[in-house]
Design an enzyme around this catalytic site. Structure first.
Site, short mmCIF file in Angstrom:
data_model
loop_
_atom_site.label_atom_id
_atom_site.label_comp_id
_atom_site.label_asym_id
_atom_site.label_seq_id
_atom_site.Cartn_x
_atom_site.Cartn_y
_atom_site.Cartn_z
N ALA A 41 0.83 -1.21 0.00
CA ALA A 41 0.00 0.00 0.00
C ALA A 41 0.86 1.25 0.00
O ALA A 41 0.59 2.21 -0.73
CB ALA A 41 -0.91 -0.02 1.23
N ASP A 154 -0.31 -9.95 18.71
CA ASP A 154 -0.77 -9.98 20.10
C ASP A 154 -1.91 -9.01 20.40
O ASP A 154 -2.56 -9.12 21.43
CB ASP A 154 0.40 -9.66 21.05
CG ASP A 154 1.48 -10.73 21.00
OD1 ASP A 154 1.21 -11.81 20.46
OD2 ASP A 154 2.59 -10.48 21.50
O1 F6P Z 1 5.02 -10.90 18.08
C1 F6P Z 1 4.81 -10.98 19.47
C2 F6P Z 1 5.11 -12.35 19.90
O2 F6P Z 1 4.34 -13.12 19.07
C3 F6P Z 1 4.85 -12.75 21.34
O3 F6P Z 1 3.58 -13.16 21.62
C4 F6P Z 1 5.88 -13.81 21.55
O4 F6P Z 1 6.20 -14.06 22.86
C5 F6P Z 1 7.03 -13.24 20.81
O5 F6P Z 1 6.47 -12.59 19.69
C6 F6P Z 1 8.08 -14.22 20.42
O6 F6P Z 1 8.82 -13.73 19.38
P1 F6P Z 1 10.31 -14.13 19.06
O7 F6P Z 1 10.40 -15.60 19.23
O8 F6P Z 1 10.48 -13.68 17.66
O9 F6P Z 1 11.18 -13.40 20.02
#
Ligand code: F6P
Length: 381
Positions: A41, A154
């Protein structure tokens, strides 16, 4: 598409000049389905306004290093979006790559990025709270307009009813729960399914309602281990109570948010100990969906939200607006745009509201918890 490692901010070199006057876009933090749709976009709206758009490869790390790649091409007096960016909009993840750049927490760490921004028309940052905090810091330290877009599965970003990626993640959770239900019914089993959401239990709450779960566990309930185990035991006993014909095909599904610190394995073991021999033939299993929930092609809703927020972001940058986030159906008090569902909010306010969402002081969090309390008696029926 080719990736350059020269910034427009250095000035003088040919590739730097190409970026001069362009809008830069980056994706940062945990990826979310729909990020590519937002990039598309921004490239298309920028092109339609006669402005070139460049992508920053690798989030804030890429911005520090000047890792830019063109997302549009000028032909005569027209600007065209890159067809590959158009095609990528249907993909999950982010074609620009992402990173969690810890050096961005200090002004010294941000300084190389600020130098890269000079000469650009603006920067659009697509990401969650950490990324938006970075955008806020940049906006205060440089004169180039910086605009944020909420993207986090989230749904813990303030001033936006839904962030980019939430709808797709929920569709993934519901589809996974349906599949787990098939096998659970076949074996008369109870399943605890853990979904992402380190700081915010929204995915577990909304997913539980949509998937028809029997119970839901999320950090905001503030339950201790004893209360958690007791609620799962209750849900299983109720779920497998004799309900007459067809009872044997029932399954019990409990959604657990990642933010509930008790590990699934421990929870299952303790629940099984309590069930003892009372429920013969009933097994309890756990499935952690983990990063599966973050991938996948974006849903219609995420593409639509991404597209409409992307349009508003480009217009805000070109109007010289800075230090704001464009929110989707956010609270009253935002700066209206031409789109009734999109308003601009100061990043400072967004970050304060995000913090309140996570620490439980936000009325939105309280409402979510109350709503789940109201349906608690209904879920297990
Ligand atoms: O994007 C947020 C999230 O999905 C959280 O819920 C989760 O704990 C975190 O990312 C984990 O992300 P990564 O493994 O990339 O650090």
């Amino acid at each position: 598409m080719e990736t350059t490692h020269e910034s427009g901010a250095r000035g003088g070199d040919a590739r730097g000049d190409a970026a001069r006057g362009a809008i830069a876009v980056l994706t940062s933090g945990g990826d979310a389905p729909g990020m590519n749709a937002a990039i598309r976009a921004i490239a298309k709206v920028g092109a339609s306004r006669g402005v070139e758009v460049v992508g920053v490869v690798g989030g804030y790390t890429g911005l520090r290093e000047g890792a830019f790649r063109p997302l549009t091409r000028r032909v005569g007096d027209r600007v065209w979006p890159d067809p590959e960016i158009d095609a990528a909009a249907s993909l999950g993840g982010t074609v620009l790559g992402s990173a969690r750049e810890l050096r961005f927490h200090t002004s010294e760490g941000r300084a190389p990025a600020i130098a890269r921004l000079r000469g650009l028309a603006g920067l659009v940052v697509i990401g969650g709270n950490g990324s938006l905090a970075g955008a806020h810091a940049l906006a205060r330290e440089c004169s180039t307009p910086v605009v944020g877009l909420p993207a986090s599965i989230d749904n813990d970003v303030g001033c936006s009813a839904s962030a980019i990626g939430v709808d797709t993640a929920l569709n993934t959770i519901v589809a996974a729960c349906d599949k787990i239900g098939d096998t659970a019914r076949a074996h008369r089993r109870a399943f605890v399914v853990e979904v992402m959401g380190r700081d915010c239990g929204y995915l577990a709450m909304a997913g539980a309602i949509a998937a028809g779960a029997d119970a839901v566990l999320f950090r905001e309930q503030g339950r201790d281990e004893e209360a958690i185990v007791a609620s799962v035991e209750r849900a299983i006993r109720r779920g497998f109570a004799d309900r007459g014909e067809g009872w044997a095909r029932r399954r019990v599904l409990i959604l657990k948010a990642e933010g509930v610190s008790m590990p699934c394995t421990k929870l299952v073991r303790m629940v099984e100990e309590r069930l003892g021999a009372d429920l013969p033939g009933v097994d309890v299993r756990a499935t952690v969906l983990g990063h599966l929930v973050r991938g996948g092609n974006p849903s219609f809703q995420d593409r639509m939200i991404a597209g409409r927020l992307g349009l508003a972001a480009v217009d805000a940058v070109l109007a010289g607006t800075t230090d704001v986030m464009m929110g989707w159906q956010g609270p009253p008090g935002g700066t209206p745009t031409g789109d009734p569902s999109v308003s601009g909010y100061p990043l400072q306010v967004v970050l304060e509201q995000s913090a309140a969402l996570v620490d439980g002081s936000s009325p939105i969090t309280r409402r979510r918890v109350q709503l789940m309390e109201q349906v608690e008696g209904v879920l297990g029926l």
